[in-house]
Design a protein around this motif. Structure first.
Motif, PDB file in Angstrom:
ATOM      1  N   LYS A 118     -66.873 -42.728   8.230  1.00  0.00           N
ATOM      2  CA  LYS A 118     -67.189 -44.033   7.659  1.00  0.00           C
ATOM      3  C   LYS A 118     -67.106 -45.160   8.685  1.00  0.00           C
ATOM      4  O   LYS A 118     -67.623 -46.236   8.455  1.00  0.00           O
ATOM      5  CB  LYS A 118     -66.217 -44.346   6.504  1.00  0.00           C
ATOM      6  N   ILE A 119     -66.457 -44.926   9.810  1.00  0.00           N
ATOM      7  CA  ILE A 119     -66.272 -45.985  10.786  1.00  0.00           C
ATOM      8  C   ILE A 119     -67.600 -46.494  11.321  1.00  0.00           C
ATOM      9  O   ILE A 119     -67.723 -47.621  11.771  1.00  0.00           O
ATOM     10  CB  ILE A 119     -65.391 -45.491  11.958  1.00  0.00           C
ATOM     11  N   ASN A 120     -68.660 -45.699  11.244  1.00  0.00           N
ATOM     12  CA  ASN A 120     -69.966 -46.104  11.752  1.00  0.00           C
ATOM     13  C   ASN A 120     -70.895 -46.605  10.652  1.00  0.00           C
ATOM     14  O   ASN A 120     -72.060 -46.859  10.891  1.00  0.00           O
ATOM     15  CB  ASN A 120     -70.642 -44.927  12.474  1.00  0.00           C
ATOM     16  N   GLU A 121     -70.362 -46.688   9.486  1.00  0.00           N
ATOM     17  CA  GLU A 121     -71.187 -47.129   8.359  1.00  0.00           C
ATOM     18  C   GLU A 121     -71.563 -48.594   8.526  1.00  0.00           C
ATOM     19  O   GLU A 121     -70.732 -49.440   8.833  1.00  0.00           O
ATOM     20  CB  GLU A 121     -70.388 -46.957   7.056  1.00  0.00           C
ATOM     21  N   SER A 122     -72.812 -48.906   8.365  1.00  0.00           N
ATOM     22  CA  SER A 122     -73.280 -50.278   8.587  1.00  0.00           C
ATOM     23  C   SER A 122     -72.881 -51.176   7.424  1.00  0.00           C
ATOM     24  O   SER A 122     -72.822 -50.756   6.270  1.00  0.00           O
ATOM     25  CB  SER A 122     -74.817 -50.293   8.747  1.00  0.00           C
ATOM     26  N   VAL A 123     -72.657 -52.413   7.761  1.00  0.00           N
ATOM     27  CA  VAL A 123     -72.370 -53.411   6.735  1.00  0.00           C
ATOM     28  C   VAL A 123     -73.683 -53.851   6.100  1.00  0.00           C
ATOM     29  O   VAL A 123     -74.663 -54.079   6.785  1.00  0.00           O
ATOM     30  CB  VAL A 123     -71.657 -54.626   7.354  1.00  0.00           C
ATOM     31  N   LYS A 172     -67.454 -53.365  12.047  1.00  0.00           N
ATOM     32  CA  LYS A 172     -68.795 -53.192  11.489  1.00  0.00           C
ATOM     33  C   LYS A 172     -68.831 -52.021  10.502  1.00  0.00           C
ATOM     34  O   LYS A 172     -69.500 -51.018  10.692  1.00  0.00           O
ATOM     35  CB  LYS A 172     -69.796 -52.960  12.624  1.00  0.00           C
ATOM     36  N   ARG A 173     -68.104 -52.152   9.464  1.00  0.00           N
ATOM     37  CA  ARG A 173     -68.113 -51.151   8.407  1.00  0.00           C
ATOM     38  C   ARG A 173     -67.707 -51.823   7.105  1.00  0.00           C
ATOM     39  O   ARG A 173     -67.187 -52.936   7.104  1.00  0.00           O
ATOM     40  CB  ARG A 173     -67.153 -49.994   8.713  1.00  0.00           C
ATOM     41  N   LYS A 174     -67.972 -51.150   6.011  1.00  0.00           N
ATOM     42  CA  LYS A 174     -67.576 -51.694   4.722  1.00  0.00           C
ATOM     43  C   LYS A 174     -66.070 -51.543   4.533  1.00  0.00           C
ATOM     44  O   LYS A 174     -65.522 -50.465   4.744  1.00  0.00           O
ATOM     45  CB  LYS A 174     -68.305 -50.974   3.588  1.00  0.00           C
ATOM     46  N   HIS A 208     -59.882 -43.429   8.843  1.00  0.00           N
ATOM     47  CA  HIS A 208     -60.677 -43.241  10.068  1.00  0.00           C
ATOM     48  C   HIS A 208     -61.484 -41.947   9.967  1.00  0.00           C
ATOM     49  O   HIS A 208     -60.985 -40.911   9.572  1.00  0.00           O
ATOM     50  CB  HIS A 208     -59.761 -43.173  11.287  1.00  0.00           C
TER      51      HIS A 208
END
Length: 488
Positions: free
Chosen positions: A478-483, A421-423, A475
């Motif tokens: 950005k790992i929590n960045e929403s799509v 779930k990230r770009k 890592h």
């Protein structure tokens, strides 16, 4: 009623029922969307049977038992165990997430789904173009159907090919996804009955000793790893490659898009359970390879094992001839059940993902797209006919080369698009797809990796590893960045 009259009566009923179901589908098909994925009004059990029938096509019912006949237990484990586990894992991991993205963005096809997930029209176009490799599988099914038809009717294989093509293309032209789903449910029920009858009828050949019976054809024939085989000789070629490629094959355009037919999340479990149960029953057809071998049947071409076995087993007595007709029609249904799904997917992609994005005039009601999809369908039929007229000797391997390249390219974008779930930069996704696609073709065509499952699995592993390596390097926050999904 004589067996001959019964044969033509059954065929007439089968054709009439198929066109009736396609007519019902045509009444619900009003635009490109309903042609491609329906109107969300098909139940999960119907879609589950349709999915299982699409997966278990001519390959399972006609072609793959020939590999079991030739290579023994190792081939059965490859298709019956490794492949089944790959399919099950793909469903459990990806179905809900894939449907979530598709529902949110109203995607109609796999390339359309990729466009909305990654925001690249070029990447979507690339997938639409390589999905045309599914035409190799169309050739396999047409050849398989022509072999079966010519085995019980007084027509040449060439004429049987023409009849098969005209029949399936005509009813798909009418109803699109509805014709595909309705006829698949009807055909799937026939396939269930035939799988069970043939399996229990043939179990007499083992006489209670499965391995002992196979050993009479040599220790390697009864071994999980056949050292004499050029296809199934070690753990990876038997289990590993089968698991990986079967997982990836669920990304084919005519398979995973059926998840988009579902209306609600609560339908997912019913859909998955139905698909798995029916698929397990269909996989019993692989045992025909063993039955044919043990019965002493000698066949020059392994593609003819199933049809030759059925004629030998049931063509010698009165009642058997009636059942022979029913079985052969059911095997034809197995081929048609996948073929019509591929045709719907290919024609939808050609219009939705290749033509429409670049068309100057876009119709709002979808009727222009529907008409164009039907025109494209005719073109696909002509190309398929030309390729199937003089097919390669092992048409199963021919189909695998093209379809497995497609699967290898699709694995990373869809898996990471669902599970992460990230770009992910589109360039990274594109490179991973290229690694999968060209890696398989290079290994299989130029570097001596003869088994398409092995060459595609190596390239899939390399493709997945490339994206994993990127994710590990980047890592962090950005790992929590929403799509952000694109919506038209």
């Amino acid at each position: 009623m004589t067996p001959e009259i019964f044969k033509y009566l059954l065929v007439t009923l089968f054709v009439a029922a198929t066109f009736w179901f396609s007519y019902l589908g045509m009444k619900k098909t009003s635009g490109l969307k309903s042609f491609s994925i329906g109107n969300k009004d098909m139940g999960p059990y119907l879609i589950g049977i349709t999915m299982a029938a699409s997966i278990s096509s001519t390959a399972t019912f006609v072609i793959n038992p020939g590999f079991v006949y030739t290579h023994g237990l190792s081939a059965y484990l490859h298709y019956g165990v490794g492949a089944s586990l790959g399919i099950l894992t793909a469903f459990m991991l990806l179905t809900r997430g894939f449907r979530e993205v598709g529902e949110k963005t109203q995607a109609l096809t796999i390339p359309d789904w990729i466009y909305h997930r990654y925001g690249s029209r070029k990447l979507s176009l690339f997938f639409a173009l390589i999905n045309l490799l599914s035409i190799t599988f169309v050739v396999l099914i047409l050849v398989g159907c022509s072999i079966l038809m010519s085995s019980i009717f007084p027509v040449s294989q060439k004429m049987a090919l023409v009849i098969s093509l005209l029949f399936v293309f005509s009813y798909v032209l009418m109803g699109g996804s509805y014709a595909h789903a309705y006829t698949n449910a009807f055909q799937g029920l026939m396939m269930i009955a035939i799988s069970l009858v043939l399996f229990f009828n043939g179990m007499k050949y083992f006489d209670g000793d499965f391995i002992g019976t196979l050993t009479q054809f040599g220790a390697n024939y009864a071994s999980a790893f056949n050292s004499e085989s050029n296809l199934y000789y070690d753990f990876f070629s038997v289990f590993g490659s089968s698991f990986v490629i079967s997982f990836a094959l669920m990304m084919q355009p005519h398979i995973f898009t059926k998840v988009l037919y579902l209306k609600e999340d609560k339908d997912v479990n019913k859909f998955i359970l139905t698909t798995i149960v029916v698929g397990v029953v269909f996989s019993l057809m692989l045992f025909i390879g063993f039955f044919a071998k043990i019965s002493g049947l000698v066949v020059d071409r392994q593609d003819l094992v199933v049809s030759s076995y059925i004629i030998k087993e049931f063509g010698q007595n009165g009642l058997g001839q009636y059942f022979l007709t029913f079985v052969t029609i059911g095997l034809l249904a197995a081929g048609l059940s996948t073929l019509d799904g591929i045709l719907v997917a290919l024609s939808s992609m050609a219009v939705n993902d290749i033509y429409m994005p670049f068309a100057k005039n876009k119709s709002d009601d979808g009727k222009a797209g529907l008409l164009l999809s039907r025109i494209v369908l005719v073109g696909i039929g002509l190309v398929s006919f030309a390729l199937a007229w003089n097919p390669p000797q092992l048409v199963g391997l021919f189909a695998q080369k093209g379809v497995y390249a497609l699967a290898a390219a699709s694995m990373a974008p869809i898996c990471f698009g669902v599970l992460i779930k990230r770009k992910i930069p589109v360039q990274i996704v594109a490179i991973a797809s290229m690694i999968g696609f060209f890696g398989h073709l290079i290994l299989n065509l130029f570097m001596g990796v003869y088994n398409p499952s092995v060459s595609s699995s190596y390239s899939i592993i390399a493709s997945l590893s490339f994206i994993v390596f990127y994710l590990l390097l980047t890592h962090g926050p950005k790992i929590n960045e929403s799509v952000v999904y694109l919506e038209d």
